[in-house]
Design an enzyme around this catalytic site. Structure first.
Site, PDB file in Angstrom:
ATOM      1  N   HIS A  29      46.777  77.706 -17.828  1.00  0.00           N
ATOM      2  CA  HIS A  29      47.870  77.895 -18.788  1.00  0.00           C
ATOM      3  C   HIS A  29      49.083  77.199 -18.200  1.00  0.00           C
ATOM      4  CE1 HIS A  29      50.145  79.961 -21.966  1.00  0.00           C
ATOM      5  NE2 HIS A  29      51.072  80.241 -21.054  1.00  0.00           N
ATOM      6  N   SER A  64      54.394  77.312 -22.735  1.00  0.00           N
ATOM      7  CA  SER A  64      54.048  78.713 -22.947  1.00  0.00           C
ATOM      8  C   SER A  64      54.913  79.296 -24.070  1.00  0.00           C
ATOM      9  CB  SER A  64      54.195  79.496 -21.638  1.00  0.00           C
ATOM     10  OG  SER A  64      53.614  80.777 -21.765  1.00  0.00           O
ATOM     11  N   ASP A  76      42.430  79.082 -22.603  1.00  0.00           N
ATOM     12  CA  ASP A  76      43.782  79.420 -22.161  1.00  0.00           C
ATOM     13  C   ASP A  76      43.771  80.714 -21.345  1.00  0.00           C
ATOM     14  OD1 ASP A  76      46.485  80.508 -22.144  1.00  0.00           O
ATOM     15  OD2 ASP A  76      46.968  78.966 -23.621  1.00  0.00           O
TER      16      ASP A  76
END
Length: 259
Positions: free
Chosen positions: A209, A46, A143
């Site tokens: 994600h 991330s 995503d």
């Protein structure tokens, strides 16, 4: 990325992530033996995946004698989302504020800042092609986080985005159509990158994600019969090129696993 000498007197915030990164690497090299490493891998997820992209060449510079130094960005390929309704302005404004707050302009790749505004050089799509160290991009073209922060705020006439971004079965037909527009934009952004043979790709269509720190790494997700672990291993040890992109699923897939 930041290295701001002055401490904010009101918040006592120390914006010195660049120093921390350097100190951690030096500690690993001096006391943990990493200076003798033949193989090294920088991995982030991330925001850490974005930081991995931006620090990849710098990481390599600490280990000039290593045979194999590479980087993996997991869910860090944040796109500017050009041509996606309202999303481009949202994303650009978000990154502009981060660059200004942390005073990052001087630390972003000069190859990019010489031709684009600093905030645009915080987007991977504008810097990945200039990275010399082999880089692996692990991401979803649906995503979930980017869809949540880019699309939902820019669809005021669509109710129930919180439910939709949490659970696909709650999405309306129009919401799914907008989400599919994100996939189209993501893949077009990916196509603009140069064709670097040292770059690895594993782009799934999971509505997700973050992958590495979940059980996906253990084989619950495959592309062309390869798990993430197998794909990364083949790429890292140069057994074969790896450019796996799911272009078959035009709708997001629910791939949830237990964290």
């Amino acid at each position: 990325m930041a290295d701001v000498e002055v401490v904010n007197p009101e918040t006592n915030l120390h914006l010195r992530g660049r120093r921390i990164f350097t100190s951690v690497i030096e500690e690993l090299m001096c006391t943990q033996g990493m200076s003798n490493a033949e193989n090294a891998l920088l991995v982030g997820t991330s925001a850490g995946g974005l930081a991995t992209i931006l620090n990849c060449d710098r990481f390599h510079s600490f280990l000039p004698g290593a045979c194999r130094v590479k980087c993996i960005s997991d869910s860090g390929f944040f796109i500017r989302a050009e041509h996606l309704r309202g999303a481009q302005d949202t994303a650009t404004d978000y990154f502009r504020k981060a660059v200004l707050f942390h005073e990052l302009a001087q630390f972003l790749p000069e190859s990019c800042t010489q031709r684009l505004a600093p905030e645009l050089c915080f987007f991977p799509e504008n810097v990945v092609s200039d990275i010399r160290t082999p880089l692996f991009l692990l991401n979803s073209d649906f995503d979930k986080y980017q869809i949540t922060i880019y699309i939902a705020p820019n669809s005021p006439n669509e109710m129930g985005w919180n439910n939709c971004t949490s659970m696909l079965s709650s999405c309306t037909g129009n919401q799914l159509s907008i989400i599919m527009d994100f996939q189209t934009t993501f893949l077009k952004t990916l196509e603009k990158l140069d064709d670097n043979p040292s770059r690895g790709l594993f782009i799934t269509s999971c509505y997700e994600h973050d992958f590495i720190y979940k059980q996906y790494w253990q084989g619950t997700l495959t592309l062309q019969n390869k798990t993430i672990q197998q794909a990364v291993s083949d790429w890292y040890f140069e057994r074969s090129s790896v450019a796996l992109v799911d272009t078959q699923n035009l709708s997001p897939i629910n791939c949830s696993v237990t964290v």
